[in-house]
Design a protein around this motif. Sequence first.
Motif, PDB file in Angstrom:
ATOM      1  N   ARG A  67       0.594  -0.949   0.318  1.00 52.73           N
ATOM      2  CA  ARG A  67      -0.142   0.095   0.157  1.00 52.73           C
ATOM      3  C   ARG A  67       0.707   0.842   0.192  1.00 52.73           C
ATOM      4  O   ARG A  67       0.589   2.021  -0.586  1.00 52.73           O
ATOM      5  CB  ARG A  67      -1.022  -0.260   1.803  1.00 52.73           C
ATOM      6  N   LEU A  69       3.336   1.969  -0.979  1.00 51.11           N
ATOM      7  CA  LEU A  69       4.082   2.073  -2.605  1.00 51.11           C
ATOM      8  C   LEU A  69       2.890   3.169  -3.406  1.00 51.11           C
ATOM      9  O   LEU A  69       3.897   3.489  -3.973  1.00 51.11           O
ATOM     10  CB  LEU A  69       4.011   0.986  -3.498  1.00 51.11           C
ATOM     11  N   ASP A  70       1.434   3.201  -3.277  1.00 48.47           N
ATOM     12  CA  ASP A  70       1.049   4.500  -3.618  1.00 48.47           C
ATOM     13  C   ASP A  70       1.775   5.640  -3.245  1.00 48.47           C
ATOM     14  O   ASP A  70       1.347   6.029  -4.780  1.00 48.47           O
ATOM     15  CB  ASP A  70      -0.272   4.319  -3.321  1.00 48.47           C
ATOM     16  N   GLU A  71       1.830   5.709  -2.775  1.00 52.00           N
ATOM     17  CA  GLU A  71       3.036   7.108  -2.712  1.00 52.00           C
ATOM     18  C   GLU A  71       3.952   7.516  -3.789  1.00 52.00           C
ATOM     19  O   GLU A  71       5.195   8.461  -3.006  1.00 52.00           O
ATOM     20  CB  GLU A  71       3.206   7.046  -1.175  1.00 52.00           C
ATOM     21  N   PRO A  74       3.001   5.114  -8.868  1.00 54.08           N
ATOM     22  CA  PRO A  74       1.922   5.140  -9.782  1.00 54.08           C
ATOM     23  C   PRO A  74       1.719   3.201 -10.259  1.00 54.08           C
ATOM     24  O   PRO A  74       2.444   3.081 -10.682  1.00 54.08           O
ATOM     25  CB  PRO A  74       2.050   6.116 -10.703  1.00 54.08           C
ATOM     26  N   ASN A  75       0.085   3.145 -10.110  1.00 55.79           N
ATOM     27  CA  ASN A  75      -0.354   1.807 -10.415  1.00 55.79           C
ATOM     28  C   ASN A  75       1.127   1.351  -9.967  1.00 55.79           C
ATOM     29  O   ASN A  75       1.459  -0.240 -11.080  1.00 55.79           O
ATOM     30  CB  ASN A  75      -0.675   2.043 -11.584  1.00 55.79           C
ATOM     31  N   TRP A  76       1.573   1.088  -9.432  1.00 52.97           N
ATOM     32  CA  TRP A  76       3.260  -0.100  -8.887  1.00 52.97           C
ATOM     33  C   TRP A  76       2.605  -1.702  -9.063  1.00 52.97           C
ATOM     34  O   TRP A  76       3.297  -2.014  -9.687  1.00 52.97           O
ATOM     35  CB  TRP A  76       3.443   0.150  -7.765  1.00 52.97           C
ATOM     36  N   TRP A  77       1.442  -1.813  -8.703  1.00 51.53           N
ATOM     37  CA  TRP A  77       1.066  -3.472  -9.320  1.00 51.53           C
ATOM     38  C   TRP A  77       0.677  -3.777 -10.164  1.00 51.53           C
ATOM     39  O   TRP A  77       1.239  -5.051 -10.504  1.00 51.53           O
ATOM     40  CB  TRP A  77      -0.685  -3.316  -8.386  1.00 51.53           C
ATOM     41  N   PRO A 112      -6.649  -4.866  -8.017  1.00 52.26           N
ATOM     42  CA  PRO A 112      -6.916  -3.369  -7.933  1.00 52.26           C
ATOM     43  C   PRO A 112      -7.177  -3.089  -7.117  1.00 52.26           C
ATOM     44  O   PRO A 112      -8.253  -3.346  -6.915  1.00 52.26           O
ATOM     45  CB  PRO A 112      -6.525  -1.971  -9.855  1.00 52.26           C
ATOM     46  N   PRO A 113      -6.911  -2.782  -5.957  1.00 54.09           N
ATOM     47  CA  PRO A 113      -5.226  -2.293  -6.090  1.00 54.09           C
ATOM     48  C   PRO A 113      -4.522  -2.880  -5.089  1.00 54.09           C
ATOM     49  O   PRO A 113      -3.987  -3.212  -3.782  1.00 54.09           O
ATOM     50  CB  PRO A 113      -4.986  -0.820  -5.430  1.00 54.09           C
ATOM     51  N   ASN A 115      -3.722  -5.942  -2.480  1.00 58.95           N
ATOM     52  CA  ASN A 115      -3.144  -5.587  -0.357  1.00 58.95           C
ATOM     53  C   ASN A 115      -1.475  -6.535  -0.426  1.00 58.95           C
ATOM     54  O   ASN A 115      -0.733  -6.048  -0.807  1.00 58.95           O
ATOM     55  CB  ASN A 115      -4.773  -6.733   0.372  1.00 58.95           C
ATOM     56  N   ASN A 335       7.000  -3.749   4.726  1.00 51.91           N
ATOM     57  CA  ASN A 335       6.047  -2.465   4.222  1.00 51.91           C
ATOM     58  C   ASN A 335       7.212  -1.215   5.133  1.00 51.91           C
ATOM     59  O   ASN A 335       6.494   0.098   5.087  1.00 51.91           O
ATOM     60  CB  ASN A 335       4.758  -2.266   4.915  1.00 51.91           C
TER      61      ASN A 335
END
Lengths: 450, 295, 275
Positions: A67, A69-71, A74-77, A112-113, A115, A335
Motif C-alpha cells: 500500500r 508504494l501508492d505514494e 503510480p499503479n505499482w501493482w 487492483p489496488p 493488498n 512495508n
Amino acid sequence: MTHTGPGSQSTVVDESTRTFDVVVVGAGPAGSAAALEVARAGHSVALVERGPFPGAKNVFGGVVYGRILDELVPNWWEHIPVQRWVTRRQTMVMTPAQALTIDFRTQDWGSPPYNGATAHRADLDSWLAEQAVEAGAVLVPSTVATGLLRDHAGAVAGVRTDRPDGDLTAGVVIACDGVNSFLAKEAGMYPTGHEAEHLTLGVKQTLALPRQVIEDRFAVTGRDGVDIEMLGCTRGIPGGGFLYTNLDSISIGVVLGLSAVSKAKTRPEELIAELKRHPAIAPLIKGGEQIEYSAHLIPEGGYHAMPELVGDGMLVAGDAAAMCLAAGIWLEGVNFALGAGMYAGRSAVKALESGDVSKRGLAGYRTMLEESFVLTDHRKLRDFPDLVLSDRVQRNYPGLVCDLVQGLFQVDNPLPKPGLRKLAMRSAKDNGVRWRDLLRDGWTGLRGLK
Amino acid sequence: MIAVIVVRDGMLPLGADETVAEAGGAAVLVGTGVKEAAGELPSLSTGRLAENGTFAPGRWARQLAAVLDEEQILLPSSPDGRDLAPRLAAELGRPLLAGAIRMTEQGAEVARWGGRVCVDLIAGGPFVATLQPGVRGSAPVHQAMLTEIELPDAEAPDVTVIEVLDPEPGTVDLAEAPRIFGAGAGLGRAEAVDLLGKVANAMGASLGATRVVTDAGWTGYQRQIGTTGVVVRPELYVAFGVSGAAQHLGGLGDPAHVVSVNTDPSCPMTAMADLGIVADAQAVLAELARTLEVR
Amino acid sequence: MLVVAALRWSDQRAAVDPLTGEVRTDVHTSGASAADRAALEHALRIAEAFGARCLAVTVGPAEADDMLRDALSSGAHEVVRVDGPPATVAEDGSATARLLLAGLPERPDVVVCGDHSADRGTGSTPAFLAQRLGACQALGLIELSAADGALHAVRRLDGGRRERLRFGLPAVCSVEPAGVVLRRAPLPATIAARTAEIPVVRAGVLESLSAGAVKAYRPRPRALPAPVGAEPHQRVLALTGALVERTPPKVVRPETAEEAARELLDYLRRHGYAP
Ligand SMILES: Cc1cc2nc3c(=O)[nH]c(=O)nc-3n(C[C@H](O)[C@H](O)[C@H](O)COP(=O)(O)OP(=O)(O)OC[C@H]3O[C@@H](n4cnc5c(N)ncnc54)[C@H](O)[C@@H]3O)c2cc1C
Ligand SMILES: Cc1cc2nc3c(=O)[nH]c(=O)nc-3n(C[C@H](O)[C@H](O)[C@H](O)COP(=O)(O)OP(=O)(O)OC[C@H]3O[C@@H](n4cnc5c(N)ncnc54)[C@H](O)[C@@H]3O)c2cc1C
Ligand SMILES: Nc1ncnc2c1ncn2[C@@H]1O[C@H](COP(=O)(O)O)[C@@H](O)[C@H]1O
C-alpha cells in the motif's frame, strides 16, 4: 550477521569535497525507497550495496504489503514482480496433533489496488532499486560500507567503503543496512547491551512444486495465493511458523526467539522438519523438493527497542532501526522499511534544501514517522511482541483452544455432551492456564488493536 | 570417419584409443614418435603415420586439411585436440562439434553446461568433432595396417615452444598415489579443502580436487584430477562433494574402492561408488578430523 | 596497439533439472566466469606492459551491459557489446568469433579469452579467433606475461605436463583462472561506470547448428575388451564378473555426521585402508 571490518577510526573530512548530496547504505526496501525520494527531488544520491545485486543476500518469508508504494510508484501493482496476490489468509493454532484454523478469503485482495503479495527478494529488491536508478540514483553494488566519515564538528559526513579510493562524502548518510545496523551502532545511536534479547531468527525453506499442484492443494487459481501464519509449532520456543505459496514453490519456515533457541539446544532445521511432518501441513507440501534454505535475523523488539533515529548528518531506517513487526501472526517489515525509507529520503531533501543537515535540520524525520503508520502502528502494538512471545501464548493457549474445540466437536456417546463452561475449565486446567492471566492477556491484545 | 591423434615424443594424449575406436579403427597419427605410439593403440586397424615435428596447430591444420577428405574427422578433446580441432574445421570450412559423448547418424551428441546436459547436434554434412576422453572405453583389434605419409608443407603463425616441463613434484605423488581423497565443490570453502588434505595425509592418502575447486583457488591447479588435469590410477578414491562430471571421472582410472560423500544420492559419483554416504561433506570431514585428531 | 579481453556472459550457477535436463538460468547469477575475469586481468596487465589500450568485448544480450560496466571500472579503456543471444550452446564458436571481430573498432594485437565457458565449455572460440586474425594461438594457459615486446606463457598439457612458450603479436591466448584474480575496482571508477553509455554494435545474426532437445546427461555404456576363455560359459563368467568377489554398492543416509564418519571409517577398515 558479520560485517566486514569496522573502520571505527573516523576520518575527518572537508565539506567542500562532497561527492554526493546523500549516501544511502543498503539497497533493501528501505534504502531503495530513500534513494528514490532523494533522486526524484533532483539531488545526487549513491545507493551502496554489499551484495552483487540488490536482494542477493536478503531473506524473507515473504508477503509484501505494497500500500505504501501508492505514494512512490503510480499503479505499482502493474509492475512489481510478485509471485501471487494473497486472497486467502489463514491463522493456524496448533499442538503436535491438533490444529485450529481461521480461514479467511476475499476476492477484493485479488484485484487492483490489491493488498498483500508473495514475492522473491531477489526480484523485489532489484525492482525497487531499479526505480531509484531510473530516477537518477547511482547504485554501487559489491561494495561494503566499513565505517563513517565525520567533519570537523564531528557530524557524519559520509562513509568509507572497502574499495580502493573508497571514501564517499555526503551531506546526509541514510543507514538502511538492515538488522543489527553496524552504522547506527558506530554512530552510537543504539543503546548498548540490547542485542540478542530483541532478535528473532528466521529460517526458511523453499520447496518446488508444480504450479497446478499448488493451485489444487490450496484451492486458488491464476495469480491468487495463500498466506498461513502458525502459532504453537515451535516446541514452546517463542516464535511462530509461516507458509506462503509462490508461483511454483512454497516457502515454509519458522521465526524463533534468538536467545531461547540457543538455550533450547534445538536446531531450527529440526523445527522446520517437525512442522513439515505436522498432519495439517504435510499434505500441503508433499513431494516438494527443497531448492533453497536460508536464515536471517529479524529485529522484533518493536517500539521499545528502536535506536535513536536522527543524528547530525545521519538518519536510520528500516530494520536498521528495528522497524519490523514480528509477532506471531504478524510478520511485516518490508512495508515499514519502505515507509521509513521514503520519509528519511524526504527529510534529507528538506534538510539539504534548508542548508541544515544537523540533527535539528533532520528532525522532521521523526515527526513524519510519528504521524504515519510507521510509528503509529509500532506504538500501538508496542506490547504485542512481548505478549505473543510470552510463555502462555506460546505454550499454553494453543493447547487450550485446540482442546476446547475438540471437546465441542467430539461425540462421546453414550456420555452426554459436556457443558461449555465445564469444557473450558477442563481445557484451561489441562493446559495450565489461569483465567486471570487469560483476561489480562486478552485485554492487552484488545488494547493493542483498538 | 577418421581419427586425428596428436603425438608428442611417442606419447599419446588422453582418450586417444577411444577416439580411434569411435572412428572405427582408422586414424592419422601426427607429431613426433608416431610409429612408437601406434603400437600403444589397441583399437587401431588402419593407421597413417605422419612424422611432422612439434605441435603447431596453425600450420598443422593447413597441412592436414590438404590430405583429409573423410566426411567425419574426430579428435580427442585433450588439450592438443581441443586446440587443433577448431583450426582444422575452419581450414576445411566445416562445423565443429566439440565435446562429443557419441557420434550419431548426422552429427554428434555433445555435453554442455559443464557436462550436466547433452544436446544432439546435426551437422548437415561433413564435420570435425572432438570426443570427451573416458566416455566410451575401447575394444582391441588384432591387426593394424600402418602406412607412413608425409604432410605437404604449409606456413602459418604459431608459438615457439621453449621447453616441455615434467609434471611438478606435487603432482607426481598424486599421479602415482594408491589412495586419493578428492575435494569437490560441495566442500564449500578453501579451509575445508585444507583440512581434507590433512585428513588424507593422516590416512596415508594424497589430496586430489575437481576443476571447480582448483578454479576457485582452494588448492593448486596441480591437484586437479581429470581429462585436463592429472590422470591418476588409485585403488581407493574417497570423494567429498564431487558430482562426478565426465571430465573428472575421465582422469580417475578404475579404482577398486570408491566412496562418495554427497548430499545428492543420485549424482554420478555416488552412483558409481561402492559406498555412497548421503551427508554434508563438510560436517563429515570435520567429524573425521575430530576422530583422527587432525587439526 | 589494442589488447582485447573477450568476456562471455553466461549463468555461472545455472540449475539443471537432473531428470529433464531443463536448464534454468537467472540474470542475477550471470556474468563473466572466473576464467574470463582472469583473462581481463591479464589483458589489463599486457596493455600496461605494452602501453596499449585495453578493450573488453562480449557478444551477448543487453543484460550483459553490467558485466562490461564492471570491466570499465576495473580499468578497461573501452568496451563494446556486439548484440547477440545468450547461451549459444549449439553454436561452435566460429560465428561468435566472426561477430566479435566485426564489432571491434580495429584489428586487435592481442586477444585474451577464458579457457572455456560455463555453458558451452568447448574452449574453441579463441582458436577460431586466431584463425580469422591470422594470429598465433596459445590456449589453456596457466601463466601469461608480457616482457621484452613478446608474450611468455606456460600451457597445460595432459598428464600434468606443461610447456613453456614464447610468442609475438598478433596473438590469441586463453587462460585458466590460475594464479591471478581480477583487481578490485576503485570506487570512483565504479561510480563513473554505472552511468557510462555502453556502445552496441549489430554485426549480424549468430547462426547455430541445428540441434535436438537438451537432455539430462546420461553416461553411455562403456565398451569392454572381449573376454578371454575357451568355453562360452567361461567368457560369460569373465564378462559379468559373477565369481569375482565384490561388495555390492550401498548408499547410506546417516542421521548425523558422527554416524557418517563412522560408516566411512568402518568401510576403510574393512578394506584394509585404516588400522
Ligand atoms: C525469515 C524472514 C521472514 C520474513 N517475512 C516477512 C514477510 O513475510 N513480510 C514482510 O514484510 N517482512 C518480512 N520479514 C522482514 C523483512 O525481511 C525486513 O523487515 C525487511 O527486509 C527490512 O528491509 P530493510 O531495507 O530495512 O533491510 P534489509 O532488507 O535487510 O536490507 C539491508 C541491505 O543492506 C545491505 N547492507 C548491510 N550492511 C551493509 C554494509 N555495511 N554496506 C553495504 N550494504 C550493506 C544488505 O546487503 C541488504 O541489502 C521477514 C524476515 C525474515 C528474516
Ligand atoms: C573442457 C573442460 C575440461 C574440464 N576438465 C576437468 C578436469 O580435468 N577435472 C575436473 O574435475 N573437471 C573438469 N571440468 C569441469 C567438470 O565438467 C565439472 O564442472 C567439475 O568436475 C565439477 O566439479 P565438482 O564435482 O567439484 O562440482 P559440482 O559439479 O558443482 O558438484 C558439487 C557436488 O557437491 C555436492 N554437494 C553440494 N553441497 C554439498 C554438501 N554440503 N555436502 C556434500 N555434497 C555437497 C553436490 O550435490 C554436487 O554433486 C572440465 C570442464 C570442461 C568444460
Ligand atoms: N559470446 C562471447 N562473447 C565474448 N567472448 C566469448 C563469447 N563466447 C566465448 N567467448 C570467449 O571464448 C572463451 C571460450 O569459450 P567457449 O568457446 O564457449 O568455451 C570464453 O572464456 C570467452 O573468453
